[in-house]
Design an enzyme around this catalytic site. Structure first.
Site, PDB file in Angstrom:
ATOM      1  CD  GLU A 284      -3.001   0.287   2.110  1.00 47.34           C
ATOM      2  OE1 GLU A 284      -4.250  -0.363   1.785  1.00 47.34           O
ATOM      3  OE2 GLU A 284      -3.122   0.512   3.251  1.00 47.34           O
ATOM      4  CG  HIS A 305       8.697 -29.251   0.342  1.00 51.09           C
ATOM      5  ND1 HIS A 305       9.230 -30.382   0.134  1.00 51.09           N
ATOM      6  CD2 HIS A 305       9.462 -28.679   1.152  1.00 51.09           C
ATOM      7  CE1 HIS A 305      10.203 -30.536   0.801  1.00 51.09           C
ATOM      8  NE2 HIS A 305      10.299 -29.522   1.495  1.00 51.09           N
ATOM      9  CE  LYS A 419     -12.044   1.371   1.015  1.00 52.79           C
ATOM     10  NZ  LYS A 419     -11.459   2.319   1.966  1.00 52.79           N
TER      11      LYS A 419
END
Ligand code: PA5
Length: 442
Positions: A284, A305, A419
């Site tokens: 951010e 792995h 948003k």
């Protein structure tokens, strides 16, 4: 300094003279931060917070935590992004992911950090037979995810405890004056704490935002603050040996050479949520204006792995930043076995940490040979002081790195995009025009 930067594995990738211009920019960024002379200057409150936090505020946090622990078995922390990740990371770092399953352990759960009704339902079911307190954290007081969860949980608590008792059990952490949460806290009489106006969410873990959940979990927050304050003093210098500046410079150099992804890794499962916090802090702060390193995280050796193959031989776009702790909880030893059917006799008597250290060295050598640069940070232990130092170190390094990159590390304009679309699609008043445009595209 608790946090030591080990650069020995970087030697094949660049020399000190190539790093020098980046170091000069990092030193300048450090100076700008100290003098409050940089983009985002209104959000520099985190810089001296560990040293300047009001002792009376710490006392209030401890008293609230004490009440929460006395009257409850569970604290539900409601928040998203910077309003919960730091506390979650710190609690898991110090107590481990399995701690809350221990019989009788005080439990801290997190809600409002997603849009999953199923998860919330499960949490409520789990808490039905437990005594519950709640800490809702939102600087703006308007973030949708925590607001939705808070509405559900508040009503559930009111049904269970009645309005008066619920008010005693709810604690708000929000802006001093602004926002719906502050209004609610005043109206309902909730206990409350302040998110300082000059500290953004992802830099707020050492304020009441992170400290109240940590203290409620039973963590000695004074020790966390002491570790952070020590780092704050030690990292004041803007010289080339400041490890936060060196780290910021190295990141930018590697980024300039096509290393667009940074993988934060540790051999401690307790560090996994710190990886989430790091992704938020760096992602951010730096991902803007078409720039920025993409932060990723892994737990080794588990992820060796899965991601190990890619790190060894995949697209050469990643560098690794590995955290190692000299001491940690539990020093389990590989036992002797006379029959030695599994052929592990050569490990008998060694601790898991000793094996992990060899795995780390072997991996670093191997990945370096494969062309993936590796940075290593070492810390003496996984205690409160080390955590405090590490948090402060990383906050500072991130701020310096963002300034070297040429962005404002303290804003997040891009977060609003999703948003606005979500509100428009859900029919929020005021979003009619956007809604019409979006519906045409769907
Ligand atoms: O770092 C940030 O600023 C964000 O991640 C915020 O913490 C997050 O969006 C939550 O915001 P608020 O505390 O206003 O609910």
């Amino acid at each position: 300094m608790n946090v030591k930067l080990c650069e020995q594995y970087l030697a094949p990738f660049f020399g000190e003279e190539e790093l020098a211009p980046y170091l000069a920019r990092a030193a300048e960024a450090r100076r700008q931060l100290a003098e409050g002379d940089c983009p985002g200057r209104e959000f520099l409150g985190w810089q001296h917070l560990p040293e300047t936090i009001d002792p009376a505020e710490v006392e209030r946090i401890l008293a609230a935590a004490e009440q929460i622990r006395r009257e409850s078995d569970v604290l539900i922390v409601v928040g998203i992004g910077g309003s919960y990740l730091g506390a979650h990371a710190a609690i898991e770092f110090l107590q481990g992911p399995l701690h809350r399953l221990e019989p009788g352990a005080f439990q801290v759960f997190f809600a409002g950090c997603d849009l999953c009704g199923g998860q919330l339902e499960e949490l409520i079911r789990l808490c039905e037979t437990k005594r519950v307190s709640l800490n809702v954290i939102s600087k703006s007081g308007t973030t949708t995810e925590p607001a939705m969860a808070f509405r559900v949980l508040r009503q559930w608590m009111e049904k269970r405890y009645g309005a008066e008792e619920t008010a005693r059990r709810i604690w708000c952490t929000t802006d001093r004056e602004k926002g719906v949460l502050r209004q609610m806290a005043r109206r309902e009489g909730y206990g409350s704490f302040v998110v300082p106006g000059d500290i953004g969410g992802r830099y707020s873990v050492l304020s009441a935002v992170g400290l109240l959940p940590m203290a409620a979990a039973g963590i000695d927050i004074r020790r966390v603050l002491a570790g952070a304050a020590a780092a704050c003093r030690e990292l004041e210098d803007a010289g080339p040996h400041n490890p936060a500046c060196r780290y910021a410079a190295i990141r930018n150099l590697l980024y300039g050479r096509g290393r667009k992804v940074e993988l934060f890794a540790s051999y401690e499962p307790r560090f996994a949520v710190m990886g989430e916090w790091l992704k938020q802090l760096f992602g951010e702060s730096e991902g803007k204006e078409g720039r920025g390193i993409f932060p990723a995280s892994a737990t080794f050796s588990t992820d060796l792995h899965s991601l190990g193959q890619y790190l060894q031989e995949g697209t050469r776009q990643v560098f690794e930043t590995v955290f190692w702790f000299e001491r940690g909880a539990g020093e389990w030893t590989v036992p002797r076995d006379e029959e030695d059917l599994d052929g592990l006799g050569f490990l008998a008597g060694r601790t898991f940490r000793q094996v992990a250290w060899q795995a780390l060295q072997g991996t670093m050598l191997s990945h370096t040979e494969g062309g993936t640069p590796n940075l290593l940070f070492t810390l003496p232990d996984m205690g409160e002081e080390s955590l405090g130092s590490l948090i402060y170190f990383l906050e500072l390094a991130c701020a310096v790195s963002g300034l070297v990159l040429g962005v404002n590390p303290f804003d997040q304009p891009g977060v609003e995009g999703y948003k606005a679309n979500m509100f428009a699609l859900l029919g929020r008043p005021g979003y009619e025009e956007r809604r019409a445009q979006l519906l045409k595209r769907l």
